[in-house]
Scaffold this active site. Structure first.
Site, PDB file in Angstrom:
ATOM      1  N   LYS A   1      -5.025  34.328 -24.888  1.00 29.83           N
ATOM      2  CA  LYS A   1      -5.037  35.698 -25.116  1.00 29.83           C
ATOM      3  C   LYS A   1      -5.717  36.308 -24.244  1.00 29.83           C
ATOM      4  O   LYS A   1      -5.518  37.441 -23.575  1.00 29.83           O
ATOM      5  CB  LYS A   1      -5.447  35.792 -26.721  1.00 29.83           C
ATOM      6  CG  LYS A   1      -5.417  37.233 -26.867  1.00 29.83           C
ATOM      7  CD  LYS A   1      -6.092  37.437 -28.412  1.00 29.83           C
ATOM      8  CE  LYS A   1      -5.001  37.166 -29.465  1.00 29.83           C
ATOM      9  NZ  LYS A   1      -5.661  37.424 -30.726  1.00 29.83           N
TER      10      LYS A   1
ATOM     11  N   SER B   1     -12.514  43.990 -35.343  1.00 32.97           N
ATOM     12  CA  SER B   1     -11.783  43.443 -36.329  1.00 32.97           C
ATOM     13  C   SER B   1     -12.675  42.276 -36.709  1.00 32.97           C
ATOM     14  O   SER B   1     -13.006  41.893 -38.082  1.00 32.97           O
ATOM     15  CB  SER B   1     -10.390  43.063 -35.785  1.00 32.97           C
ATOM     16  OG  SER B   1      -9.888  41.963 -36.710  1.00 32.97           O
TER      17      SER B   1
ATOM     18  N   ILE C   1      -0.347  34.964 -38.482  1.00 33.93           N
ATOM     19  CA  ILE C   1       0.563  35.935 -38.780  1.00 33.93           C
ATOM     20  C   ILE C   1       1.691  35.729 -37.660  1.00 33.93           C
ATOM     21  O   ILE C   1       2.999  35.994 -38.080  1.00 33.93           O
ATOM     22  CB  ILE C   1      -0.284  37.281 -38.411  1.00 33.93           C
ATOM     23  CG1 ILE C   1      -1.373  37.527 -39.377  1.00 33.93           C
ATOM     24  CG2 ILE C   1       0.691  38.631 -38.191  1.00 33.93           C
ATOM     25  CD1 ILE C   1      -2.028  38.773 -39.298  1.00 33.93           C
TER      26      ILE C   1
ATOM     27  N   THR D   1      -6.338  28.616 -39.592  1.00 32.22           N
ATOM     28  CA  THR D   1      -7.206  27.740 -40.286  1.00 32.22           C
ATOM     29  C   THR D   1      -6.817  27.577 -41.630  1.00 32.22           C
ATOM     30  O   THR D   1      -6.794  26.387 -42.403  1.00 32.22           O
ATOM     31  CB  THR D   1      -8.551  27.819 -40.014  1.00 32.22           C
ATOM     32  OG1 THR D   1      -8.829  27.818 -38.710  1.00 32.22           O
ATOM     33  CG2 THR D   1      -9.663  26.852 -40.911  1.00 32.22           C
TER      34      THR D   1
ATOM     35  N   ASP E   1      -3.563  44.407 -28.725  1.00 32.11           N
ATOM     36  CA  ASP E   1      -4.750  43.670 -29.126  1.00 32.11           C
ATOM     37  C   ASP E   1      -5.922  43.931 -27.955  1.00 32.11           C
ATOM     38  O   ASP E   1      -6.046  43.192 -27.216  1.00 32.11           O
ATOM     39  CB  ASP E   1      -4.590  42.341 -29.352  1.00 32.11           C
ATOM     40  CG  ASP E   1      -5.570  41.801 -30.381  1.00 32.11           C
ATOM     41  OD1 ASP E   1      -6.554  42.161 -30.652  1.00 32.11           O
ATOM     42  OD2 ASP E   1      -5.472  40.297 -30.589  1.00 32.11           O
TER      43      ASP E   1
END
Lengths: 494, 494
Positions: free
Chosen positions: A292, A268, A201, A207, A260
């Site tokens: 992250k 998620s 995104i 992957t 996030d």
């Protein structure tokens, strides 16, 4: 009654409808631009955000236009008769409003919210309201309720095997394509590992994007079942399988908002895995200053949340915290990453050793899930499967079974090496910036585009030595990427 | 370089841009549908949300389309050359993210957020994120900082007079057009009262909509200044005056989300009033079971917040808590409300007494702001000004100075009386439902549409007696409104 018209606009996950300002229904209902309307024909109905067209170019006064996505969802031909009315806001928004006021929601409320989201009944602003209201505070019971609801709404796959393995990385590390090495190792051992992945995104490749360089990734559930029976594994795109569809809708707002939270991340990931029928799951949390997850304490907090929610949902779940201080492998971008993966599987002397070692570590943890494997011997077993060529053979069988990849344009006619600005040792590589440069170079849309890293952390360099090569298939992309890299390569040299 | 094209779509406050999927810039930048892009030409630049067009119908491959609102803001002709690039998200979003995580924001952060919002740099989902993050919790200092920032960004009017009066009702009560009686009373007394009002967003009429039945309401600041000098008052629409523009943007998201916290209400109202140059302000908070404020304790909490923030901003501010248990006056909808107002000003025997008495009460509180008025005698003075016809004369002068109203379509050719379902006494009238029925009848777009109430709370009725008449100018509107009224009239009879 209005005539349906397909408006050739890609509005992604936002459903958009178009009415003429001269349309009687528009005036009668007192619609306003950006109001939500319900479009129905018989038992079919969708909600869409209204745009008002001021002349006949886009829609005529007796027409109702829909952008591509809602047109496809409604599933009627152009010219079909449809009705429109003011859409009542989904009732579950009342729960969102109480969450905003600080109330802890019940499981039934999360279920209603998730059903409405999956049915595209929430507008973008309503989705943002839900995300922000839960980002402020969620109890672990609320995370569990949200995850369960997301897993239960949509398709659920079931498998005949007692152990169905899967792995997932929380993301953020360029080139980190371990799944494409781990799946063939685990499949070669005989443990079922039906891996569904997403496309990128905001990163230069997911992957699914990288696997698509080698094989078709858009398989039906039936073909995937067949593969798991014969090949024990697959590497496919989950986009058409309707697994935890509310998650896809939420992600379409989380990403632009750059939100996030640990709670949303856990919900998620686990919802998708439960819907895909996994029983044993390995989660990889890379930690690094530009990853992250940026600290060990954050990683531990997230690990505990994964363990609690996963456990309550009946998953056997392991979390591994890994080194996320720099990219994994050398290639960043679909084709370059696929090259690295095939070199590792082929025991090629040019293989990136960090990708090999990390894949062995992760595959080993998954093999340890097998009751028939002696505790702690998984990593050794994984190494033997890789070294013996059995993993490569498994990958070739998976590629053959998935079928040939679609054709792709662009193959790196443009290339430039980005040099070190000074001599010294590579002290750090900014994952965020490397992702951004590879993305500008055209990845993942241009499969051949991206970065080929020649230096990693700890390597000595002399001023002028190439740090990495930028490849692009199109001149404009190439100019953007090299421009950004020259401004700041993302490498810190000391 | 792309050629600018105007797309005749009304996308309200959401700025939307259109690129062809075949456009080189689209592929090069790796744009995605719903990404935010920056459109620039020389020093002009705007941000817009991207829609991707799949054929040449909407935009060609060398064109950049903009919906009506951003096209107007950019201010360039069709065919002008523009550049596009990925828009960096506004930096102030970082503050929104910390607010989501629970931090109290500084005044400088609110200022940056408000500047970005006023410049249309926030997408709808980002606006929703800001609103929800502040709806959860704001200190009174934060409300003050937000209000001050909203008042300071945009135009600010200044007046030569030491006392510049204004009034505002927090809303929710159908027919409550006291401003149109209060302004002429106060102006006749000689106190300046430059009233700017909004149009209805979700209600059947705003003061600007009702006044527009009688006069032009779209005046320049220069003409408004001139009116205040000569007539001492005006009743105009504030929409083109750029007063607290961030508030208009926020409201466009608050309304669809149905979010209106006390903090946001106070900031919104006071920012507009400070920007309009008011010095003395009367706030009306109607309380009732179907009003916006539903309990006395809520009203008191809101009153205190108004008093604190208003005081810090240098306003002399009074709050009056009024009876909001039913509509005020008899007409609901622009023309019917204008009729009631003119009857009160003309001391017509058919005037609605509740509108008269409430207007006298409010006007009296405002006259008490005048240092030359003996304390507490304002209400008596207001009554005298009204009874003597001086208020009517002031209104006629204001109407003449503002100029003739625009022509409007629809004049109530359709009418039906809604009967009482049983005999008894009217115990309650549901303000929310009455607003909704009047809106369905076509108000405010159809100026003549709406409801004419024949019974109010406390009136005795016999089964079959008309409770109210529905008027509409169009058959479809009429069918919607009468359908809803027959289902449930909104009257409780005991």
């Amino acid at each position: 009654m209005l005539k349906l018209r397909r408006i050739p606009l890609d509005t992604h996950r936002e459903y958009v409808a178009f009415l003429s300002r001269d349309c009687a229904a528009y005036r009668a209902e007192g619609f306003r631009a950006l109001a939500k309307i319900e479009v129905s024909a018989g038992s079919r109905r969708i909600l869409a955000t209204l745009n008002i067209a001021d002349n006949g170019l886009i829609v005529g006064p007796d027409e109702l236009g829909l952008s591509m996505q809602p047109f496809a969802t409604l599933g009627l031909p152009e010219g079909a008769e449809v009705e429109v009315r003011q859409a009542s806001p989904p009732e579950s928004l009342e729960s969102v409003r109480s969450k905003i006021r600080g109330r802890t929601l019940e499981a039934t409320e999360y279920r209603a919210i998730v059903e409405d989201i999956a049915a595209h009944r929430y507008s973008q602003m309503e989705l943002a309201a839900f995300l922000v209201s839960t980002a402020g505070f969620m109890t672990t019971e609320e995370v569990l309720a949200l995850t369960r609801a997301m897993a239960e709404v949509g398709n659920r796959l079931t498998w005949p095997d007692p152990v169905v393995a899967d792995k997932h990385c929380v993301g953020g590390i360029p080139g980190n394509r371990t799944s494409m090495v781990v799946v063939p190792i685990v499949a070669a051992h005989g443990l079922p590992i039906p891996k569904t992945s997403s496309r990128a995104i905001t990163s230069p490749s997911g992957t699914a994007d990288t696997m698509e360089v080698l094989a078709n990734v858009d398989l039906s559930v039936t073909r995937m079942r067949d593969m798991v029976e014969r090949q024990r594994g697959c590497l496919v795109w989950g986009g058409h399988m309707n697994l935890a569809p509310a998650d896809d809708v939420l992600i379409s707002v989380e990403r632009p908002l750059n939100m996030d939270t640990p709670e949303q991340m856990v919900a998620s990931i686990l919802a998708k895995k439960v819907a895909a029928g996994s029983t044993h799951l390995l989660i990889d949390i890379p930690v690094g200053p530009t990853a992250k997850v940026r600290s060990q304490s954050d990683a531990i907090r997230i690990r505990k949340l994964f363990e609690y929610v996963g456990g309550q949902l009946g998953l056997t779940l392991e979390v591994t915290i890994t080194d996320g201080r720099q990219p994994i492998g050398r290639g960043i971008g679909p084709a370059l990453e696929a090259r690295d993966v095939m070199r590792v599987l082929g025991n090629d002397p040019a293989q990136p050793l960090d990708l090999r070692e990390k894949s062995i570590l992760l595959a080993g943890r998954i093999l340890d899930f097998d009751p028939g494997v002696r505790g702690g011997s998984g990593a050794q077993l994984a190494r033997e499967i890789l070294d013996s060529g059995r993993a490569q053979a498994a990958m070739e069988a998976i590629i053959a079974a998935q079928g040939p990849p679609p054709a792709w344009r662009g193959n790196g006619h443009y290339a430039e090496d980005i040099p070190a600005g000074q001599s010294g040792t590579v002290a750090a590589i900014d994952c965020y910036r490397i992702n951004r440069i590879a993305r500008l170079a055209g990845a993942p849309m241009d499969k051949g585009a991206g970065l080929d890293l020649m230096k990693k952390v700890g390597d000595r360099v002399r001023k002028g030595d190439p740090l990495y090569r930028i490849q692009a298939g199109f001149a404009a992309d190439f100019a953007f990427a090299t421009g950004m890299a020259r401004e700041n390569s993302g490498y810190a040299i000391q």
